[in-house]
Design a protein around this motif. Structure first.
Motif, mmCIF file in Angstrom:
data_model
loop_
_atom_site.group_PDB
_atom_site.id
_atom_site.type_symbol
_atom_site.label_atom_id
_atom_site.label_comp_id
_atom_site.label_asym_id
_atom_site.label_seq_id
_atom_site.Cartn_x
_atom_site.Cartn_y
_atom_site.Cartn_z
ATOM 1 N N GLY A 14 0.785 -1.218 0.000
ATOM 2 C CA GLY A 14 0.000 0.000 0.000
ATOM 3 C C GLY A 14 0.823 1.277 0.000
ATOM 4 O O GLY A 14 0.294 2.357 -0.177
ATOM 5 N N ASN A 15 2.117 1.156 0.193
ATOM 6 C CA ASN A 15 2.978 2.342 0.178
ATOM 7 C C ASN A 15 3.142 2.868 -1.245
ATOM 8 O O ASN A 15 3.123 2.098 -2.200
ATOM 9 N N ASP A 16 3.284 4.170 -1.372
ATOM 10 C CA ASP A 16 3.616 4.750 -2.665
ATOM 11 C C ASP A 16 5.026 4.331 -3.050
ATOM 12 O O ASP A 16 5.907 4.235 -2.205
ATOM 13 N N LEU A 17 5.189 4.103 -4.347
ATOM 14 C CA LEU A 17 6.510 3.671 -4.805
ATOM 15 C C LEU A 17 7.361 4.883 -5.172
ATOM 16 O O LEU A 17 7.582 5.181 -6.340
ATOM 17 N N CYS A 31 8.528 -1.421 -2.375
ATOM 18 C CA CYS A 31 9.024 -0.215 -1.726
ATOM 19 C C CYS A 31 10.224 -0.553 -0.838
ATOM 20 O O CYS A 31 10.553 -1.725 -0.635
ATOM 21 N N MET A 32 10.822 0.481 -0.309
ATOM 22 C CA MET A 32 11.992 0.329 0.545
ATOM 23 C C MET A 32 11.698 -0.574 1.741
ATOM 24 O O MET A 32 12.497 -1.428 2.097
ATOM 25 N N GLU A 33 10.516 -0.359 2.340
ATOM 26 C CA GLU A 33 10.134 -1.126 3.528
ATOM 27 C C GLU A 33 10.087 -2.623 3.215
ATOM 28 O O GLU A 33 10.606 -3.445 3.965
ATOM 29 N N SER A 35 11.516 -4.094 0.753
ATOM 30 C CA SER A 35 12.857 -4.546 0.411
ATOM 31 C C SER A 35 13.645 -4.898 1.674
ATOM 32 O O SER A 35 14.372 -5.894 1.704
ATOM 33 N N ASP A 36 13.461 -4.082 2.709
ATOM 34 C CA ASP A 36 14.129 -4.377 3.982
ATOM 35 C C ASP A 36 13.628 -5.699 4.552
ATOM 36 O O ASP A 36 14.400 -6.485 5.088
ATOM 37 N N LYS A 37 12.311 -5.933 4.417
ATOM 38 C CA LYS A 37 11.763 -7.201 4.902
ATOM 39 C C LYS A 37 12.357 -8.366 4.126
ATOM 40 O O LYS A 37 12.684 -9.409 4.689
ATOM 41 N N GLU A 38 12.479 -8.178 2.809
ATOM 42 C CA GLU A 38 13.085 -9.244 2.002
ATOM 43 C C GLU A 38 14.517 -9.501 2.440
ATOM 44 O O GLU A 38 14.975 -10.632 2.448
ATOM 45 N N LYS A 39 15.217 -8.431 2.776
ATOM 46 C CA LYS A 39 16.603 -8.598 3.222
ATOM 47 C C LYS A 39 16.667 -9.423 4.498
ATOM 48 O O LYS A 39 17.552 -10.266 4.660
ATOM 49 N N ASP A 40 15.711 -9.165 5.408
ATOM 50 C CA ASP A 40 15.650 -9.956 6.642
ATOM 51 C C ASP A 40 15.403 -11.426 6.326
ATOM 52 O O ASP A 40 16.021 -12.316 6.908
ATOM 53 N N ILE A 41 14.452 -11.665 5.409
ATOM 54 C CA ILE A 41 14.134 -13.043 5.033
ATOM 55 C C ILE A 41 15.355 -13.699 4.390
ATOM 56 O O ILE A 41 15.723 -14.821 4.722
ATOM 57 N N ARG A 42 15.987 -12.961 3.489
ATOM 58 C CA ARG A 42 17.157 -13.528 2.793
ATOM 59 C C ARG A 42 18.266 -13.878 3.768
ATOM 60 O O ARG A 42 18.976 -14.867 3.585
ATOM 61 N N ALA A 43 18.403 -13.043 4.800
ATOM 62 C CA ALA A 43 19.468 -13.280 5.778
ATOM 63 C C ALA A 43 19.256 -14.595 6.514
ATOM 64 O O ALA A 43 20.210 -15.201 7.009
ATOM 65 N N LYS A 44 17.989 -15.047 6.566
ATOM 66 C CA LYS A 44 17.689 -16.291 7.287
ATOM 67 C C LYS A 44 17.692 -17.500 6.376
ATOM 68 O O LYS A 44 17.603 -18.629 6.838
#
Ligand SMILES: [Zn+2]
Length: 61
Positions: A14-17, A31-33, A35-44
């Motif tokens: 729902g965030n603006d891109l 969005c950036m947010e 992407s940060d979540k994906e980074k957390d997932i990728r780290a695991k």
């Protein structure tokens, strides 16, 4: 032509891109947010999510 990467106005959350980032896991623009979540997932994930690149879904970790 109508590349969603440039025409999509909002992220799935729902965030603006304002900043357009390609999802690691799907072909979506996120969005950036998110992407940060994906980074957390990728780290695991094993091999930093390399096996899940473009898999089309967000893996549960
Ligand atoms: Zn988002």
């Amino acid at each position: 032509m109508n590349d969603p990467f440039f025409t999509q106005q909002k992220c799935g959350c729902g965030n603006d891109l304002n900043i357009r980032i390609m999802s690691w896991f799907t072909d979506r623009t996120i969005c950036m947010e998110c992407s940060d979540k994906e980074k957390d997932i990728r780290a695991k994930l094993p091999e930093h999510g390399r096996q899940h690149e473009g898999c089309g879904y967000i893996p549960e970790v």
